[in-house]
Motif scaffolding. Sequence first.
Motif, PDB file in Angstrom:
ATOM      1  N   ALA A  11       0.830  -1.204   0.000  1.00  0.00           N
ATOM      2  CA  ALA A  11       0.000   0.000   0.000  1.00  0.00           C
ATOM      3  C   ALA A  11       0.866   1.258   0.000  1.00  0.00           C
ATOM      4  O   ALA A  11       0.523   2.263  -0.648  1.00  0.00           O
ATOM      5  CB  ALA A  11      -0.921   0.001   1.212  1.00  0.00           C
ATOM      6  N   ILE A  12       1.986   1.213   0.699  1.00  0.00           N
ATOM      7  CA  ILE A  12       2.892   2.367   0.728  1.00  0.00           C
ATOM      8  C   ILE A  12       3.465   2.628  -0.657  1.00  0.00           C
ATOM      9  O   ILE A  12       3.556   3.767  -1.120  1.00  0.00           O
ATOM     10  CB  ILE A  12       4.027   2.138   1.745  1.00  0.00           C
ATOM     11  CG1 ILE A  12       3.460   2.082   3.172  1.00  0.00           C
ATOM     12  CG2 ILE A  12       5.085   3.245   1.643  1.00  0.00           C
ATOM     13  CD1 ILE A  12       4.480   1.677   4.213  1.00  0.00           C
ATOM     14  N   GLU A  13       3.847   1.563  -1.346  1.00  0.00           N
ATOM     15  CA  GLU A  13       4.431   1.711  -2.679  1.00  0.00           C
ATOM     16  C   GLU A  13       3.437   2.295  -3.671  1.00  0.00           C
ATOM     17  O   GLU A  13       3.829   2.895  -4.679  1.00  0.00           O
ATOM     18  CB  GLU A  13       4.942   0.363  -3.177  1.00  0.00           C
ATOM     19  CG  GLU A  13       6.188  -0.110  -2.443  1.00  0.00           C
ATOM     20  CD  GLU A  13       6.715  -1.428  -2.968  1.00  0.00           C
ATOM     21  OE1 GLU A  13       7.913  -1.486  -3.318  1.00  0.00           O
ATOM     22  OE2 GLU A  13       5.930  -2.396  -3.032  1.00  0.00           O
ATOM     23  N   GLU A  15       1.404   4.707  -2.964  1.00  0.00           N
ATOM     24  CA  GLU A  15       1.216   6.129  -2.680  1.00  0.00           C
ATOM     25  C   GLU A  15       1.968   6.972  -3.708  1.00  0.00           C
ATOM     26  O   GLU A  15       3.138   6.718  -3.988  1.00  0.00           O
ATOM     27  CB  GLU A  15       1.752   6.454  -1.278  1.00  0.00           C
ATOM     28  CG  GLU A  15       0.934   5.890  -0.141  1.00  0.00           C
ATOM     29  CD  GLU A  15      -0.285   6.748   0.158  1.00  0.00           C
ATOM     30  OE1 GLU A  15      -0.298   7.926  -0.242  1.00  0.00           O
ATOM     31  OE2 GLU A  15      -1.221   6.231   0.786  1.00  0.00           O
ATOM     32  N   PRO A  16       1.339   8.002  -4.278  1.00  0.00           N
ATOM     33  CA  PRO A  16       2.027   8.826  -5.283  1.00  0.00           C
ATOM     34  C   PRO A  16       3.176   9.648  -4.714  1.00  0.00           C
ATOM     35  O   PRO A  16       4.231   9.776  -5.329  1.00  0.00           O
ATOM     36  CB  PRO A  16       0.907   9.726  -5.824  1.00  0.00           C
ATOM     37  CG  PRO A  16      -0.119   9.760  -4.731  1.00  0.00           C
ATOM     38  CD  PRO A  16      -0.070   8.404  -4.077  1.00  0.00           C
ATOM     39  N   GLU A  17       2.990  10.214  -3.519  1.00  0.00           N
ATOM     40  CA  GLU A  17       4.035  11.020  -2.879  1.00  0.00           C
ATOM     41  C   GLU A  17       4.056  10.707  -1.381  1.00  0.00           C
ATOM     42  O   GLU A  17       3.601  11.510  -0.557  1.00  0.00           O
ATOM     43  CB  GLU A  17       3.791  12.517  -3.113  1.00  0.00           C
ATOM     44  CG  GLU A  17       3.891  12.933  -4.573  1.00  0.00           C
ATOM     45  CD  GLU A  17       3.675  14.428  -4.761  1.00  0.00           C
ATOM     46  OE1 GLU A  17       3.360  15.118  -3.768  1.00  0.00           O
ATOM     47  OE2 GLU A  17       3.831  14.899  -5.894  1.00  0.00           O
ATOM     48  N   PRO A  18       4.578   9.557  -1.010  1.00  0.00           N
ATOM     49  CA  PRO A  18       4.554   9.162   0.400  1.00  0.00           C
ATOM     50  C   PRO A  18       5.434  10.040   1.278  1.00  0.00           C
ATOM     51  O   PRO A  18       6.476  10.525   0.842  1.00  0.00           O
ATOM     52  CB  PRO A  18       5.081   7.720   0.359  1.00  0.00           C
ATOM     53  CG  PRO A  18       5.907   7.657  -0.883  1.00  0.00           C
ATOM     54  CD  PRO A  18       5.229   8.562  -1.861  1.00  0.00           C
ATOM     55  N   TRP A  19       4.986  10.230   2.510  1.00  0.00           N
ATOM     56  CA  TRP A  19       5.762  10.981   3.496  1.00  0.00           C
ATOM     57  C   TRP A  19       6.946  10.143   3.976  1.00  0.00           C
ATOM     58  O   TRP A  19       6.996   8.933   3.800  1.00  0.00           O
ATOM     59  CB  TRP A  19       4.870  11.370   4.674  1.00  0.00           C
ATOM     60  CG  TRP A  19       3.949  12.500   4.347  1.00  0.00           C
ATOM     61  CD1 TRP A  19       2.879  12.474   3.494  1.00  0.00           C
ATOM     62  CD2 TRP A  19       4.018  13.827   4.852  1.00  0.00           C
ATOM     63  NE1 TRP A  19       2.276  13.705   3.445  1.00  0.00           N
ATOM     64  CE2 TRP A  19       2.942  14.560   4.263  1.00  0.00           C
ATOM     65  CE3 TRP A  19       4.861  14.484   5.740  1.00  0.00           C
ATOM     66  CZ2 TRP A  19       2.721  15.904   4.537  1.00  0.00           C
ATOM     67  CZ3 TRP A  19       4.632  15.819   6.026  1.00  0.00           C
ATOM     68  CH2 TRP A  19       3.573  16.518   5.432  1.00  0.00           C
ATOM     69  N   LEU A  22       6.312   6.959   6.054  1.00  0.00           N
ATOM     70  CA  LEU A  22       5.900   5.779   5.286  1.00  0.00           C
ATOM     71  C   LEU A  22       7.088   5.148   4.578  1.00  0.00           C
ATOM     72  O   LEU A  22       7.230   3.922   4.535  1.00  0.00           O
ATOM     73  CB  LEU A  22       4.820   6.160   4.278  1.00  0.00           C
ATOM     74  CG  LEU A  22       3.439   6.502   4.841  1.00  0.00           C
ATOM     75  CD1 LEU A  22       2.505   6.952   3.736  1.00  0.00           C
ATOM     76  CD2 LEU A  22       2.849   5.311   5.577  1.00  0.00           C
TER      77      LEU A  22
END
Length: 212
Positions: A11-13, A15-19, A22
Amino acid sequence: MVDEASKSAAAIEAEPEPWGELLTALALVRHAQGRPRDAIDAIAPVLDGSAPVLHAFTTVQAQMVASCAWAELGDRRASEASVEQALALAEPDRLVFPFVMAPGHELLERHPRHATSHAALLTTIVDILRGGSASTLSGETELAAPLSPSELRVLGYLPCNLSAPEIAGELILSVHTVKTHVRHIYGKLGARNRSQAVNISRDLGLLGRTSR
Protein backbone atom coordinates in the motif's frame (compact mmCIF):
# COMPACT_ATOMS: atom_id res chain seq x y z
CA MET A 1 5.48 -10.41 11.39
CA VAL A 2 7.18 -9.88 8.03
CA ASP A 3 4.30 -11.25 5.95
CA GLU A 4 1.81 -8.87 7.53
CA ALA A 5 4.22 -5.98 7.15
CA SER A 6 4.77 -6.84 3.49
CA LYS A 7 1.06 -6.36 2.81
CA SER A 8 1.24 -2.87 4.30
CA ALA A 9 4.36 -2.16 2.25
CA ALA A 10 2.42 -2.77 -0.95
CA ALA A 11 0.00 0.00 0.00
CA ILE A 12 2.89 2.37 0.73
CA GLU A 13 4.43 1.71 -2.68
CA ALA A 14 1.13 2.66 -4.28
CA GLU A 15 1.22 6.13 -2.68
CA PRO A 16 2.03 8.83 -5.28
CA GLU A 17 4.03 11.02 -2.88
CA PRO A 18 4.55 9.16 0.40
CA TRP A 19 5.76 10.98 3.50
CA GLY A 20 9.09 10.15 5.07
CA GLU A 21 7.49 8.11 7.85
CA LEU A 22 5.90 5.78 5.29
CA LEU A 23 9.13 5.45 3.31
CA THR A 24 11.04 4.63 6.49
CA ALA A 25 8.48 1.94 7.29
CA LEU A 26 8.83 0.56 3.76
CA ALA A 27 12.61 0.48 4.10
CA LEU A 28 12.28 -1.36 7.42
CA VAL A 29 10.17 -4.02 5.70
CA ARG A 30 12.68 -4.40 2.88
CA HIS A 31 15.45 -4.72 5.46
CA ALA A 32 13.51 -7.42 7.30
CA GLN A 33 13.00 -9.24 4.01
CA GLY A 34 16.74 -9.36 3.42
CA ARG A 35 16.61 -6.81 0.59
CA PRO A 36 19.15 -4.16 1.68
CA ARG A 37 19.53 -2.53 -1.74
CA ASP A 38 15.76 -2.07 -2.01
CA ALA A 39 15.75 -0.65 1.52
CA ILE A 40 18.29 2.00 0.52
CA ASP A 41 16.33 2.85 -2.63
CA ALA A 42 13.12 3.19 -0.62
CA ILE A 43 14.63 5.51 1.95
CA ALA A 44 16.66 7.68 -0.43
CA PRO A 45 14.04 10.50 -0.59
CA VAL A 46 14.11 10.78 3.21
CA LEU A 47 17.89 10.95 3.30
CA ASP A 48 18.17 13.59 0.57
CA GLY A 49 15.35 15.69 2.05
CA SER A 50 12.98 15.44 -0.90
CA ALA A 51 10.32 13.56 1.12
CA PRO A 52 8.55 15.60 3.84
CA VAL A 53 8.57 14.24 7.40
CA LEU A 54 6.12 14.75 10.24
CA HIS A 55 8.63 14.26 13.05
CA ALA A 56 12.20 15.43 13.42
CA PHE A 57 13.32 12.00 14.58
CA THR A 58 12.19 10.27 11.37
CA THR A 59 15.35 11.22 9.50
CA VAL A 60 17.46 9.89 12.36
CA GLN A 61 15.65 6.56 12.12
CA ALA A 62 16.06 6.60 8.35
CA GLN A 63 19.82 7.03 8.68
CA MET A 64 19.98 4.05 11.04
CA VAL A 65 17.99 1.89 8.58
CA ALA A 66 20.40 2.95 5.85
CA SER A 67 23.34 2.08 8.10
CA CYS A 68 21.99 -1.44 8.58
CA ALA A 69 21.44 -1.86 4.84
CA TRP A 70 24.94 -0.68 3.97
CA ALA A 71 26.38 -3.05 6.59
CA GLU A 72 24.53 -5.97 4.99
CA LEU A 73 25.95 -4.95 1.61
CA GLY A 74 29.45 -5.01 3.08
CA ASP A 75 30.09 -1.26 2.84
CA ARG A 76 31.31 -0.45 6.32
CA ARG A 77 32.39 3.07 5.41
CA ALA A 78 28.90 3.99 4.18
CA SER A 79 27.36 2.28 7.21
CA GLU A 80 29.48 4.27 9.65
CA ALA A 81 28.78 7.47 7.72
CA SER A 82 25.04 6.90 8.17
CA VAL A 83 25.47 6.33 11.92
CA GLU A 84 27.51 9.52 12.17
CA GLN A 85 24.86 11.46 10.26
CA ALA A 86 22.14 10.09 12.55
CA LEU A 87 24.12 11.27 15.58
CA ALA A 88 24.67 14.69 14.00
CA LEU A 89 20.93 15.10 13.40
CA ALA A 90 20.15 14.01 16.97
CA GLU A 91 22.84 16.13 18.65
CA PRO A 92 21.12 19.56 18.75
CA ASP A 93 18.24 18.25 20.90
CA ARG A 94 20.12 15.26 22.36
CA LEU A 95 17.49 12.92 20.88
CA VAL A 96 17.43 9.38 22.25
CA PHE A 97 14.04 8.01 21.20
CA PRO A 98 14.80 7.37 17.49
CA PHE A 99 17.76 5.18 18.39
CA VAL A 100 15.61 3.13 20.74
CA MET A 101 13.08 2.55 17.97
CA ALA A 102 15.46 2.08 15.03
CA PRO A 103 17.45 -1.06 14.17
CA GLY A 104 21.25 -1.09 14.23
CA HIS A 105 21.95 -1.12 17.96
CA GLU A 106 25.02 -3.28 17.34
CA LEU A 107 26.28 -0.69 14.84
CA LEU A 108 26.11 1.97 17.53
CA GLU A 109 28.04 -0.33 19.87
CA ARG A 110 30.91 -0.70 17.42
CA HIS A 111 30.88 2.84 16.03
CA PRO A 112 34.48 4.13 16.48
CA ARG A 113 34.59 6.52 19.42
CA HIS A 114 37.85 8.07 18.21
CA ALA A 115 36.30 9.03 14.86
CA THR A 116 32.96 10.48 15.96
CA SER A 117 32.15 14.10 16.72
CA HIS A 118 29.35 12.99 19.03
CA ALA A 119 31.07 10.72 21.54
CA ALA A 120 29.13 11.91 24.60
CA LEU A 121 25.73 11.44 22.94
CA LEU A 122 26.77 8.07 21.53
CA THR A 123 27.89 6.89 24.97
CA THR A 124 24.57 7.98 26.49
CA ILE A 125 22.54 6.21 23.79
CA VAL A 126 24.54 2.97 24.02
CA ASP A 127 24.21 2.99 27.81
CA ILE A 128 20.43 3.31 27.54
CA LEU A 129 20.21 0.56 24.91
CA ARG A 130 22.15 -1.71 27.27
CA GLY A 131 19.50 -1.10 29.91
CA GLY A 132 21.05 1.91 31.59
CA SER A 133 19.18 5.05 32.55
CA ALA A 134 17.90 7.95 30.52
CA SER A 135 18.96 10.51 33.05
CA THR A 136 19.25 14.25 32.51
CA LEU A 137 20.60 14.84 29.01
CA SER A 138 20.17 18.58 28.72
CA GLY A 139 21.14 19.65 32.22
CA GLU A 140 17.99 21.76 32.53
CA THR A 141 15.53 19.44 34.27
CA GLU A 142 15.94 16.66 36.79
CA LEU A 143 14.22 13.28 36.48
CA ALA A 144 12.81 11.75 39.64
CA ALA A 145 13.98 8.35 38.32
CA PRO A 146 15.46 7.10 35.03
CA LEU A 147 13.23 6.11 32.14
CA SER A 148 13.68 2.58 30.89
CA PRO A 149 14.05 1.76 27.15
CA SER A 150 10.49 0.37 27.18
CA GLU A 151 9.17 3.58 28.70
CA LEU A 152 11.08 5.61 26.12
CA ARG A 153 9.36 3.66 23.34
CA VAL A 154 5.94 4.59 24.74
CA LEU A 155 7.05 8.16 25.44
CA GLY A 156 7.78 8.66 21.75
CA TYR A 157 4.09 8.24 20.94
CA LEU A 158 2.78 10.71 23.51
CA PRO A 159 3.14 13.83 21.31
CA CYS A 160 0.73 12.38 18.75
CA ASN A 161 -3.03 11.92 19.09
CA LEU A 162 -2.98 8.13 19.39
CA SER A 163 -4.96 6.62 22.26
CA ALA A 164 -3.51 4.04 24.63
CA PRO A 165 -5.09 1.14 22.65
CA GLU A 166 -3.69 2.58 19.41
CA ILE A 167 -0.21 2.95 20.92
CA ALA A 168 -0.48 -0.64 22.16
CA GLY A 169 -1.26 -1.73 18.62
CA GLU A 170 1.73 0.16 17.21
CA LEU A 171 4.13 -1.38 19.73
CA ILE A 172 2.46 -4.81 19.86
CA LEU A 173 1.87 -4.51 23.61
CA SER A 174 -1.18 -4.93 25.82
CA VAL A 175 -3.18 -1.82 26.68
CA HIS A 176 -2.50 -2.52 30.36
CA THR A 177 1.27 -2.47 29.72
CA VAL A 178 1.05 0.82 27.83
CA LYS A 179 -1.03 2.43 30.59
CA THR A 180 1.44 1.17 33.19
CA HIS A 181 4.35 2.67 31.25
CA VAL A 182 2.49 5.97 30.87
CA ARG A 183 1.79 6.08 34.60
CA HIS A 184 5.47 5.44 35.35
CA ILE A 185 6.51 8.09 32.80
CA TYR A 186 4.27 10.69 34.46
CA GLY A 187 5.66 9.83 37.87
CA LYS A 188 9.31 9.97 36.80
CA LEU A 189 8.84 13.22 34.90
CA GLY A 190 6.73 14.79 37.63
CA ALA A 191 3.95 15.39 35.10
CA ARG A 192 0.22 15.58 35.79
CA ASN A 193 -0.95 14.92 32.24
CA ARG A 194 0.14 13.96 28.74
CA SER A 195 0.80 17.50 27.53
CA GLN A 196 2.98 18.29 30.53
CA ALA A 197 4.89 15.02 30.11
CA VAL A 198 5.64 15.91 26.48
CA ASN A 199 6.82 19.41 27.39
CA ILE A 200 9.10 18.14 30.15
CA SER A 201 10.48 15.45 27.84
CA ARG A 202 11.34 18.10 25.27
CA ASP A 203 13.11 20.14 27.95
CA LEU A 204 15.17 17.03 28.69
CA GLY A 205 15.93 16.47 25.01
CA LEU A 206 14.28 13.06 25.01
CA LEU A 207 11.84 14.06 22.26
CA GLY A 208 13.44 17.22 20.93
CA ARG A 209 12.43 20.72 21.87
CA THR A 210 10.35 21.38 18.76
CA SER A 211 7.83 19.39 16.80
CA ARG A 212 7.34 19.29 13.04
